[in-house]
Structures are given as C-alpha cells and as structure tokens.
Motif scaffolding. Structure first.
Motif, PDB file in Angstrom:
ATOM      1  N   ALA A 413       0.836  -1.201   0.000  1.00 31.38           N
ATOM      2  CA  ALA A 413       0.000   0.000   0.000  1.00 31.38           C
ATOM      3  C   ALA A 413       0.867   1.246   0.000  1.00 31.38           C
ATOM      4  O   ALA A 413       1.953   1.291   0.596  1.00 31.38           O
ATOM      5  N   LYS A 414       0.384   2.315  -0.673  1.00 29.94           N
ATOM      6  CA  LYS A 414       1.116   3.571  -0.816  1.00 29.94           C
ATOM      7  C   LYS A 414       0.362   4.687  -0.111  1.00 29.94           C
ATOM      8  O   LYS A 414      -0.834   4.851  -0.329  1.00 29.94           O
ATOM      9  N   GLN A 415       1.092   5.482   0.711  1.00 27.06           N
ATOM     10  CA  GLN A 415       0.460   6.577   1.464  1.00 27.06           C
ATOM     11  C   GLN A 415       0.279   7.787   0.561  1.00 27.06           C
ATOM     12  O   GLN A 415       1.212   8.202  -0.139  1.00 27.06           O
ATOM     13  N   SER A 454      -5.641   7.905   3.582  1.00 22.46           N
ATOM     14  CA  SER A 454      -5.363   6.517   3.951  1.00 22.46           C
ATOM     15  C   SER A 454      -4.518   5.853   2.853  1.00 22.46           C
ATOM     16  O   SER A 454      -4.554   6.273   1.688  1.00 22.46           O
ATOM     17  N   PRO A 455      -3.738   4.800   3.195  1.00 17.46           N
ATOM     18  CA  PRO A 455      -2.924   4.123   2.171  1.00 17.46           C
ATOM     19  C   PRO A 455      -3.801   3.574   1.058  1.00 17.46           C
ATOM     20  O   PRO A 455      -4.878   3.046   1.296  1.00 17.46           O
TER      21      PRO A 455
END
Length: 509
Positions: A413-415, A454-455
């Motif tokens: 996951a990416k912020q 959110s991510p």
C-alpha cells in the motif's frame, strides 16, 4: 460544485426490472462486478477532476489516451465495495481431472429376460413388479399341452424301463435255473460214463443240453439288456427335454405322485437373484415362447456411463480413479474405477462411452434398498494425474483474455499525502475568494473519500503461463513466485478499471 454521482438531481429514476431466474453465486459476483465497475470508475475520475481543479493532482499518473494501465490503485473503501480478496501464492498438489457428464445404467451382464419355453395358459402369478427374488423362485405357473405331451413321453419311458428291468430279472432267474438243471444232468451222465454203467450217447446228449441252456440264458439276457439300454436312452432324452423346458430334478421326482403336475403344469423360475424390474403377464392369459413375461435385474452393482469427447479420449485409461456425483444425492461422492472404454465413437455427438462400475450400497439419508437407480444423472471426474507443483494459485485468480492469461498481484500500500503537491497550498487563500462558501459541505459528501489520506491498495496486472490444472487449483510455470499475493475475488472490477485506462481514460489508479 460537482454533485456526487449517486445524488445527481438529473439522474433518471430507477427502472423496475422484471424478476429473472434465480442466480447462483458466480452469476451474482459477475453482475455485482458489472454494476460496481462503472460507479467505481466514475468515482475515480470524479476525484481526479476535483484534484485537478485545485491546481495539482498528487497520487495520479495521467498518461496519453490509449496508454496501458497495468497498475491499479484503490482506496480501502473501494476495495471493500468491489469485494476484492487476495490469497498467497504457494506450492501444492495439483490433481489433474477430466469432468464428464454421466448417467446410471443397470448392469447388462446381470439381468435376465424371461420367456416361457412352452406355450400355455397362465394359471397363477406369484411375483410382482419390484419384488426381490432368489435364484429358483417360481415367478408364475403355466398349463401347457406341449409340456403335458413331453411329460407323458417321459413317464411312459420310465415305466417301460422299469418293466423291462423286471423282465430281465425274472428271466435271468428262470434261465439260470435251467442251466443249473442241465449242469446236474450232465454231471450225473459223466459219472455213469466213468463207471461204464451207461453208453456214451446219454452223456453227449446231456452235454449238448447244458450248452444249449447256457446259450439260451446268455442270449436272452443280452437281448433284454440291449432293450433296457435303448429304453434308458429314450428316457434320458425325454428327461433332458423336460429339463430344457424348465423342470428341475425335484419336479421330475414329483411327476408320478402329482398327477396334475404330470399333465403339463409348468413353473417359470428365476434364473438368478435380483429385482423384478418389469412384468407383462396376467392370470388366464395365453402366452407363447416369444412372450417376454419378466425382467429380472441384479442391482447389487450398477454401471455409470460417462461420455468423453474424442479430443480427450487419449487421456482416459482403464483403472483410472473416477469420482461420481449424482444430482439425487448432493454432497455425496462415490469412488470407482474405469472398467471399460467403448470401441465406438458416436457419429452424431463425437463422444465415446466410458464405463465405471459401482457397488449399489445404502446411502445415508435414504434408507431404500439399491439407491443407485438406472437413469439417474450426474457427473464423473476422472483423476488423470497428480503433480506436486512449486507455484499454485486458485483458478478464480486467473483472468482469461483471448489466448493470454494474467493475474492481478497485490503490491504494498502507498500513502497519499498533501505535502508532495504544491497545488494544495494554494487552498490556504481560498477564504478571500467569492463563492468559497460552496466548499463548506465537501467534508460531508461521500464522493470526497477519493482523496483521503489513507494508504491506497495497489494491484499490478501480470501475464502468467499455466501448467497443470486440477479442479480449483492451477499450476503457474512462469510469472509468479511463492509468497506473492494474488487477487482471487473482484478481478472483474480490476480488469474493468485497467481497461478504462487502455481505452483512453489515461488513469492508472
């Protein structure tokens, strides 16, 4: 201010659709994906346009129209709404199977069609449809003139034989006494001859009489024995005819004592144990030797006949394990083996018959005897091979597109942050702008969730090569490695989102 898609006032009212047929789980999943994909895409594109109005578009890569979108990123809410689920790639046992349609059939090797050996009138019917019978049970009785004549020949032959044997015994005793008398006379004449009391003529006459008595005795006994032998042959022939007509040794013993039986009462007996599967007979009906009166089937073992297309025929072998599932018994799997592969291929269906033999044993939940009934429909899975594969995934993870197969692999996951885009700082002076009051309600609108901090969940489309297939498990020979996470549910939504970018959306979310 852009109104969220779900609350646009100019949206047409919902249409009332006619209720369709019941849907299974796969159909519901596909339709849910179809319904969700446009809404998800619209939400994503709406979010991009809102970000663009502020002078920046962090977290979104805009490519030229028609560019490939192998990577898709979604918020947690979008992932939940799409029903996306992942599973880890790992090793496993791949059981390659061939699924076929099948039908239960009676064992043709253990059934018997019963026809009478003689024409006659039906006097009694003892067994009825569905009755279980044992070998030798009387099914019905006929009264036949043909049998009566054959019985009369047999009884006459037996009486003649008994009479001739009595004559032989009596004449043998009589002729033997004559020989004994002639022997005594000869012995007396012989003593007188030795004492020279008499002449030689009486001696020779006594000797001749003895020889004649012996000849008469032996010839008569031989004649009677020959006659007895002929009568025995005739009696045996008459007896064999009665046996061919269906009478047993016990029936033959009763012939003399039972005068009615001796005049043509014919019992039709079951040649084997089984169930009366068909009956075409009524009392006082005249039947002949071509009438099919009963069908006896031994249902202790049945056949399951599966159809395999000739393209798969080379993969089928005798002795292969077969897993049989019938529509009548959901959740029950019966295990058998392939015992026969037909030598003919049907000209119309281009399919060949494959036979699996199963014991017809009781099934839990249905207490009726012989639960496997001819005509039941089901499926057969032939176990072709078993292989230990290093990389396996569920079959539901594979997306088929033409001749190519690919999967969606879950990335880290990416912020999404605000500091990376200068355009967001421009919003600080928005208090001096006219119409700023229009932005006050953005926090309350559901469509604003597309730009939360959110991510974001990222998925990349990756081509794979498939090896062995076994039910719901598939071997991957190239494109994945153990430990990676692949999407097993919700692939339709990801495919639609990626396709939107390829067709000109230019977005890779």
């Amino acid at each position: 201010m852009r109104t969220p898609l779900a609350f646009r006032p100019d949206s047409p009212p919902p249409q009332h659709h006619r209720r369709g047929p019941p849907m299974n789980d796969n159909t519901r999943a596909v339709r849910a994906g179809i319904a969700l994909a446009p809404l998800l895409l619209t939400t994503l594109l709406t979010g991009c346009e809102q970000g663009g109005s502020s002078g920046g578009h962090d977290g979104h890569d805009h490519g030229p129209p028609g560019a490939s979108s192998d990577e898709v990123s979604l918020t947690a809410g979008q992932v939940k709404a799409a029903g996306i689920k992942t599973a880890a790639v790992g090793s496993g046992l791949v059981t390659e199977r061939l699924r076929l349609t099948a039908v239960v059939q009676e064992n043709l090797d253990t059934q018997a069609h019963l026809t009478p050996k003689v024409p006659g009138l039906v006097r009694s019917v003892r067994k009825h449809l569905g009755d279980q019978v044992k070998k030798g049970d009387v099914l019905c009785e006929l009264e036949s003139t043909v049998l009566g004549e054959a019985t009369s020949v047999y009884m006459e032959g037996r009486a003649m034989l008994a009479s001739t044997r009595g004559v032989l015994e009596q004449e043998t005793a009589l002729l033997t006494s004559s020989v004994t008398l002639a022997q005594r006379i000869f012995e007396r004449e012989n003593r007188l001859k030795e004492q020279a009391i008499t002449t030689m003529r009486p001696f020779y006459e006594a000797e001749k009489a003895l020889a004649q008595a012996r000849l008469n005795r032996d010839s008569r006994i031989l004649e009677l024995r020959r006659e007895i032998r002929q009568q025995e042959i005739k009696l045996h022939t008459a007896e064999e005819r009665l046996r061919i007509l269906g009478l047993t040794a016990e029936d033959l013993k009763k012939l003399e004592a039972d005068e009615e039986h001796g005049h043509g009462r014919y019992p039709l007996r079951a040649p084997r144990a089984g169930v009366v599967a068909a009956r075409d007979i009524t009392a006082n009906e005249y039947v002949d030797t071509s009438s099919k009166l009963f069908l006896i089937q031994d249902l202790s073992r049945v056949w399951v006949i599966a159809s395999v297309y000739e393209g798969d025929l080379a993969r089928v072998r005798r002795g292969q394990t077969a897993l049989v599932r019938l529509e009548a018994f959901r959740g029950v799997t019966l295990r058998g083996q392939v015992t026969f592969i037909d030598y003919r291929v049907d000209a119309a269906s281009r399919a060949c018959k494959v036979r699996i033999e199963l014991p017809n044993e009781p099934i839990k939940g249905w207490e009726e005897p012989f639960p496997l009934r001819p005509g039941m429909f089901g499926t057969v899975e032939l176990v072709l091979a078993e292989k230990k594969a290093a990389v396996t995934i569920p079959e539901s993870a594979i997306v088929h597109e033409g001749e190519q197969n690919y999967v969606f692999v879950a990335l880290e996951a990416k912020q999404e942050g605000k500091d990376d885009g200068k355009g967001h700082d421009d919003h600080e002076g928005h208090d001096d702008h006219e119409g700023h009051d229009d932005h006050k309600g953005h926090d309350d609108e559901k469509g604003h969730d597309d730009h939360d901090e959110s991510p974001r969940h990222r998925y990349v489309r990756r081509a794979v090569q498939i090896g062995a297939k076994g039910g719901d498990i598939v071997e991957v020979t190239q494109g994945l490695k153990a430990g990676e996470q692949v999407v097993v549910e919700g692939t339709f939504t990801l495919k639609s989102t990626a396709r939107q970018g390829e067709l000109g959306g230019g977005h890779s979310h």
